[in-house]
Design a protein around this motif. Structure first.
Motif, PDB file in Angstrom:
ATOM      1  N   PHE A 222       0.829  -1.206   0.000  1.00  0.00           N
ATOM      2  CA  PHE A 222       0.000   0.000   0.000  1.00  0.00           C
ATOM      3  C   PHE A 222       0.867   1.261   0.000  1.00  0.00           C
ATOM      4  CE2 PHE A 222      -3.896  -2.159   2.189  1.00  0.00           C
ATOM      5  CZ  PHE A 222      -4.139  -2.877   1.031  1.00  0.00           C
ATOM      6  N   ARG A 223       1.928   1.231   0.820  1.00  0.00           N
ATOM      7  CA  ARG A 223       2.802   2.401   0.908  1.00  0.00           C
ATOM      8  C   ARG A 223       3.468   2.673  -0.449  1.00  0.00           C
ATOM      9  NH1 ARG A 223       5.730   0.786   4.804  1.00  0.00           N
ATOM     10  NH2 ARG A 223       4.557   1.802   6.501  1.00  0.00           N
ATOM     11  N   ALA A 249      -4.950   0.440   4.976  1.00  0.00           N
ATOM     12  CA  ALA A 249      -5.042   1.383   3.854  1.00  0.00           C
ATOM     13  C   ALA A 249      -5.247   2.806   4.347  1.00  0.00           C
ATOM     14  CB  ALA A 249      -6.188   0.962   2.931  1.00  0.00           C
ATOM     15  N   VAL A 250      -6.133   2.982   5.328  1.00  0.00           N
ATOM     16  CA  VAL A 250      -6.386   4.328   5.853  1.00  0.00           C
ATOM     17  C   VAL A 250      -5.193   4.824   6.660  1.00  0.00           C
ATOM     18  CG1 VAL A 250      -7.900   5.705   7.330  1.00  0.00           C
ATOM     19  CG2 VAL A 250      -8.876   3.949   5.823  1.00  0.00           C
ATOM     20  N   GLU A 251      -4.522   3.942   7.376  1.00  0.00           N
ATOM     21  CA  GLU A 251      -3.326   4.349   8.122  1.00  0.00           C
ATOM     22  C   GLU A 251      -2.233   4.828   7.170  1.00  0.00           C
ATOM     23  OE1 GLU A 251      -3.887   1.263  11.919  1.00  0.00           O
ATOM     24  OE2 GLU A 251      -2.309   0.913  10.416  1.00  0.00           O
ATOM     25  N   GLU A 256      -7.833  10.711   3.179  1.00  0.00           N
ATOM     26  CA  GLU A 256      -7.954  11.179   1.794  1.00  0.00           C
ATOM     27  C   GLU A 256      -7.866  10.042   0.783  1.00  0.00           C
ATOM     28  OE1 GLU A 256      -5.492  12.212   3.829  1.00  0.00           O
ATOM     29  OE2 GLU A 256      -6.309  14.118   4.559  1.00  0.00           O
ATOM     30  N   LEU A 257      -7.756   8.795   1.252  1.00  0.00           N
ATOM     31  CA  LEU A 257      -7.695   7.649   0.350  1.00  0.00           C
ATOM     32  C   LEU A 257      -8.832   7.716  -0.665  1.00  0.00           C
ATOM     33  CD1 LEU A 257      -6.601   4.855  -0.513  1.00  0.00           C
ATOM     34  CD2 LEU A 257      -8.067   3.842   1.259  1.00  0.00           C
ATOM     35  N   GLY A 258      -8.479   7.566  -1.948  1.00  0.00           N
ATOM     36  CA  GLY A 258      -9.481   7.702  -3.002  1.00  0.00           C
ATOM     37  C   GLY A 258     -10.538   6.619  -2.995  1.00  0.00           C
ATOM     38  N   ALA A 259     -10.102   5.353  -2.989  1.00  0.00           N
ATOM     39  CA  ALA A 259     -11.071   4.254  -3.052  1.00  0.00           C
ATOM     40  C   ALA A 259     -10.423   2.954  -2.616  1.00  0.00           C
ATOM     41  CB  ALA A 259     -11.620   4.107  -4.470  1.00  0.00           C
ATOM     42  N   VAL A 260     -11.273   2.008  -2.269  1.00  0.00           N
ATOM     43  CA  VAL A 260     -10.840   0.626  -2.055  1.00  0.00           C
ATOM     44  C   VAL A 260     -11.606  -0.247  -3.023  1.00  0.00           C
ATOM     45  CG1 VAL A 260     -10.245   0.962   0.369  1.00  0.00           C
ATOM     46  CG2 VAL A 260     -12.563   0.241  -0.235  1.00  0.00           C
ATOM     47  N   ARG A 261     -10.955  -1.331  -3.442  1.00  0.00           N
ATOM     48  CA  ARG A 261     -11.615  -2.260  -4.365  1.00  0.00           C
ATOM     49  C   ARG A 261     -11.770  -3.614  -3.698  1.00  0.00           C
ATOM     50  NH1 ARG A 261     -10.225  -5.827  -8.986  1.00  0.00           N
ATOM     51  NH2 ARG A 261      -7.996  -5.297  -8.876  1.00  0.00           N
ATOM     52  N   ILE A 262     -12.973  -4.190  -3.860  1.00  0.00           N
ATOM     53  CA  ILE A 262     -13.283  -5.515  -3.324  1.00  0.00           C
ATOM     54  C   ILE A 262     -13.543  -6.434  -4.513  1.00  0.00           C
ATOM     55  CG2 ILE A 262     -14.794  -6.826  -1.804  1.00  0.00           C
ATOM     56  CD1 ILE A 262     -15.684  -4.062  -0.631  1.00  0.00           C
ATOM     57  N   LEU A 281     -13.245   5.177  10.602  1.00  0.00           N
ATOM     58  CA  LEU A 281     -11.835   5.587  10.535  1.00  0.00           C
ATOM     59  C   LEU A 281     -11.682   7.014  10.008  1.00  0.00           C
ATOM     60  CD1 LEU A 281     -10.330   2.263   9.105  1.00  0.00           C
ATOM     61  CD2 LEU A 281      -9.995   3.184  11.415  1.00  0.00           C
ATOM     62  N   GLY A 282     -12.804   7.653   9.720  1.00  0.00           N
ATOM     63  CA  GLY A 282     -12.760   9.023   9.233  1.00  0.00           C
ATOM     64  C   GLY A 282     -12.616   9.159   7.733  1.00  0.00           C
ATOM     65  N   ALA A 283     -12.574   8.047   7.011  1.00  0.00           N
ATOM     66  CA  ALA A 283     -12.431   8.082   5.549  1.00  0.00           C
ATOM     67  C   ALA A 283     -13.807   8.102   4.890  1.00  0.00           C
ATOM     68  CB  ALA A 283     -11.610   6.884   5.073  1.00  0.00           C
ATOM     69  N   THR A 284     -14.597   9.108   5.240  1.00  0.00           N
ATOM     70  CA  THR A 284     -15.987   9.155   4.767  1.00  0.00           C
ATOM     71  C   THR A 284     -16.094   9.411   3.271  1.00  0.00           C
ATOM     72  OG1 THR A 284     -16.072  11.500   5.371  1.00  0.00           O
ATOM     73  CG2 THR A 284     -16.858   9.904   7.016  1.00  0.00           C
ATOM     74  N   GLY A 285     -15.051   9.978   2.678  1.00  0.00           N
ATOM     75  CA  GLY A 285     -15.074  10.251   1.249  1.00  0.00           C
ATOM     76  C   GLY A 285     -14.449   9.165   0.403  1.00  0.00           C
TER      77      GLY A 285
END
Length: 445
Positions: A222-223, A249-251, A256-262, A281-285
């Motif tokens: 991820f980094r 991912a959020v850490e 500001e993480l754009g998206a996650v894919r499942i 985790l505060g990643a509401t966007g």
């Protein structure tokens, strides 16, 4: 010539051999019989929609225009025909100067069609028109099947964007055509770079499971991706444990993480859990993108899930179970002689098993009700009734051999959305049903 020398271009230099041998043997026989120059009218139509489908989508028209322009018998092609004794020398001489100089009319790309709709009409001499049969059907049957599946998927997705991801599930050149057809049907982007290069379709893509597995830990992967692509990237979170991956991912990227894919599991359940976790985790966007063998039914089942976009591959590029439209290309009228003033005579095949066709040069119009909703597909021979003149569907595409109606894909895509919106509401139901419009045949004069 070694065919390997041709490579695998996205644009082929000639489409002349994208045909069946009997097109050329018919030409040879017609030239000898003196009937090759008779003025003729061919029409593309289908006798039925794929089982259970409610409408079809016209796609591939732009590719047909390219194919007609590039239908040339160059020295290499003529050499192949001569070496293999496909046709005689007189026919080869005729082919050397081949250019389509006739007219083509058709439903504009992005339109819908129904059984019997004259989707495309090709007019000219028998000789110049018959040669185009296979390549026209090849393009329209494939692209319209993909666009119809895409339309059903985009209808099911509503306002959520769809990503075309089927390149690895089909032939490499079919993948480019599929991405184009999917865009016509409502998809917003593709993973296939050749489609982006050839047609200007927006392209997307970040990483696969292999990238995560390459690194010593998921955090390292991820980094590396965030450092390279920024915090707005999309991280794939189902290589190991989804909950752990989302937290990591959020850490790494921050809220500001754009998206996650499942890409696996019970997508409905997992999407709800991931949304809850991201919000906590505060990643509401941060958006959620789901993939994994989706079709229109799976997309519809996720309507209530907190999903922001869908990626579709296999089911899309195979037409969601219907990879062709069963379109045919039939001679419906021909002149009594080679004279330019000879009248056209309707002709039609008569056969059992549902293969009978209707003769005559046809027009088509769509009748609407008082609310502007389509209520019937009207197909006729002769004069167009006054009340339908402004509702005609066929437009001129080629005049005297010159293309006169090229359009951008965005115009075509917008047309499809508008046309689909004017169909009865039942058109977008995914349950099996009859065509949403009946086809009425009329003969005037």
């Amino acid at each position: 010539m070694n065919t390997a020398d041709l490579g695998l271009p996205v644009d082929v230099p000639s489409t002349a051999l994208f045909t069946d041998q009997y097109e050329l043997t018919m030409l040879q026989a017609a030239l000898k019989a003196g009937t090759a120059e008779r003025r003729s009218v061919f029409e593309v139509f289908t006798r039925r929609l794929p089982d259970g489908r409610r409408y079809g989508v016209v796609a591939g028209t732009g590719r047909v225009l390219d194919a007609v322009e590039n239908f040339r018998f160059d020295a290499d092609v003529l050499g192949f025909l001569r070496e293999n004794a496909i046709v005689d020398e007189a026919t080869l001489e005729w082919l050397a100067d081949y250019r389509f100089r006739g007219d083509i009319w058709g439903y504009p790309e992005g339109e819908v069609y129904f059984p019997g709709s004259p989707i495309m009409r090709v007019e000219g001499s028998f000789a110049e028109c018959v040669l185009l049969e296979t390549v026209i059907l090849s393009i329209l049957n494939h692209d319209s099947a993909i666009a119809a599946a895409a339309s059903r998927m985009s209808s099911a997705a509503g306002d959520r964007p769809l990503i075309e991801m089927g390149a690895r599930r089909t032939h490499e050149l079919a993948a480019v055509a599929s991405a184009r057809a999917a865009y016509v049907g409502g998809f917003s982007s593709t993973s296939d770079l050749a489609a982006g290069f050839r047609y200007g379709i927006p392209t997307v893509g970040t990483s696969a499971h292999a990238f995560t597995l390459l690194h010593d830990s998921e955090r390292d992967a991820f980094r590396a991706q965030v450092n390279s692509m920024g915090r707005g990237t999309t991280l794939l979170v189902d290589t190991y444990d989804v909950a752990t991956a989302v937290r990591t991912a959020v850490e790494v990227a921050g809220p500001e993480l754009g998206a996650v894919r499942i890409d696996s599991g019970d997508l409905l359940l997992v999407a709800h859990r991931v949304r809850q976790q991201l919000d906590e985790l505060g990643a509401t966007g941060t958006r959620i993108i789901v993939t994994s063998d989706l079709d229109e039914y799976a997309i519809a089942s996720l309507a209530a899930a907190p999903v922001d976009a869908y990626g579709v591959g296999t089911q899309l590029v195979t037409g969601s179970g219907h990879p062709t439209c069963s379109m045919v290309y039939k001679l419906v009228a021909r002149a009594e002689s080679a004279s330019a003033t000879a009248p056209l005579v309707p002709v039609a095949k008569k056969a059992s098993g549902g293969k009978t066709s209707i003769g005559g040069r046809k027009w088509a119009a769509r009748r609407v009700d008082e609310y502007g909703v389509a209520e019937a597909e009207v197909v006729g021979v002769g004069a167009v009734p006054a009340e339908l003149v402004d509702r005609q569907l066929l437009v001129e595409l080629v005049k005297g051999g010159a293309v006169v109606a090229r359009e951008s894909l965005d115009v075509v895509r917008d047309r499809h959305v508008a046309v689909r919106g004017n169909l009865p509401l039942s058109a977008t139901q995914l349950s099996r049903g009859e065509p949403v419009l009946s086809t009425e045949y009329v003969q005037v004069g």
